[in-house]
Design an enzyme around this catalytic site. Structure first.
Site, PDB file in Angstrom:
ATOM      1  N   SER A  21      47.216  36.528  37.389  1.00 41.55           N
ATOM      2  CA  SER A  21      46.881  37.710  37.166  1.00 41.55           C
ATOM      3  C   SER A  21      46.745  38.384  38.703  1.00 41.55           C
ATOM      4  O   SER A  21      46.961  37.806  39.537  1.00 41.55           O
ATOM      5  CB  SER A  21      45.354  37.821  36.315  1.00 41.55           C
ATOM      6  OG  SER A  21      45.222  39.280  35.998  1.00 41.55           O
ATOM      7  N   ASN A  22      45.696  39.311  38.806  1.00 40.87           N
ATOM      8  CA  ASN A  22      45.328  40.060  39.964  1.00 40.87           C
ATOM      9  C   ASN A  22      43.854  40.574  39.860  1.00 40.87           C
ATOM     10  O   ASN A  22      43.418  40.712  39.025  1.00 40.87           O
ATOM     11  CB  ASN A  22      46.359  41.162  40.309  1.00 40.87           C
ATOM     12  CG  ASN A  22      46.565  42.190  39.552  1.00 40.87           C
ATOM     13  OD1 ASN A  22      45.347  42.885  39.187  1.00 40.87           O
ATOM     14  ND2 ASN A  22      47.788  42.590  38.734  1.00 40.87           N
TER      15      ASN A  22
END
Ligand code: CTP
Length: 216
Positions: A21-22
């Site tokens: 993810s980020n």
């Protein structure tokens, strides 16, 4: 008028307990949703996993992966007037998702990643709605943003520099530059995301208005 807004990160599963993810917090997208609702517009908010309460009155569609976000955008884009792609969609996902939890071993572990589908670039060229993209950059902001504007066929791109921790991702503040197709640009200097969002909504509505008057 109907706004379709995407916000937050996507999560690309690796195995049943892990994902890629980020750091997107979703704050900018949620602030835009709130600002659009405040001015009496209808909002569909397609959100990745975030720790935020959706604004009252928004129709929330919760998604996790880039594929789920892709499908949700395509399902709802056709009857919106303004599409705001604020989400930080993952660019890559694991080529294979392990059905079992990957066990720890002593050797190095490599993950094979494949590109996700680009949602903006997949939208029809001939469309009734205005499309706004975002560009999160750490260098060559203007050049990269203008390139994305062309490549992804957006009506405008909102660029922010995410290299400093006091604006952009996760922060409550932002400073952005908006690049338009005709080469124009407009800067909104550093302010809380809620204030930036109100300015952006005015700019989006203006662009929509211009488009309508051009067509009649
Ligand atoms: N975007 C998208 N689909 C993807 C990846 C990104 O629609 N699979 C959209 C984002 O929502 C954003 C815009 O594209 O509006 C730009 O995202 P950004 O991450 O800045 O650009 P990338 O195309 O991913 O390029 P790079 O990471 O190389 O800068």
């Amino acid at each position: 008028m109907k706004f379709l807004i995407t916000a937050g990160p996507t999560r690309e599963p690796i195995d049943p307990v892990r994902y890629l993810s980020n750091r997107s917090s979703g704050k900018m997208g949620y602030a835009i949703a709130e600002a659009a609702l405040e001015t009496g517009h209808e909002v569909i908010l397609i959100s990745g996993p975030v720790n935020l309460t959706p604004p009252d009155g928004a129709k929330l569609i919760s998604v996790a992966t880039s594929d789920e976000m892709f499908d949700a955008v395509h399902r709802h884009a056709r009857d919106c007037a303004i599409l705001v792609m604020c989400a930080a969609v993952a660019d890559y996902k694991p080529a294979r998702v392990s059905r079992q939890k990957i066990k720890k071993r002593d050797q190095t572990l490599s993950l094979e990643l494949i590109p996700t589908r680009d949602i903006l670039a997949s939208l029809p060229q001939d469309r009734q709605f205005i499309v706004i993209g975002f560009a999160a950059e750490t260098e060559n902001v203007e050049e990269n943003a203008r390139q994305k504007l062309r490549d992804k066929n957006c009506d405008m791109i909102i660029a922010n520099n995410v290299s400093s921790s006091d604006s952009g991702m996760e922060s409550d503040e932002n400073e952005v530059t908006i690049f338009f197709r005709d080469g124009e640009r407009q800067r909104i200097s550093r302010a809380p995301k809620k204030i930036i969002a109100r300015e952006l909504v005015k700019i989006f509505l203006n662009a929509r208005e211009k488009r309508l008057t051009k067509k009649t």
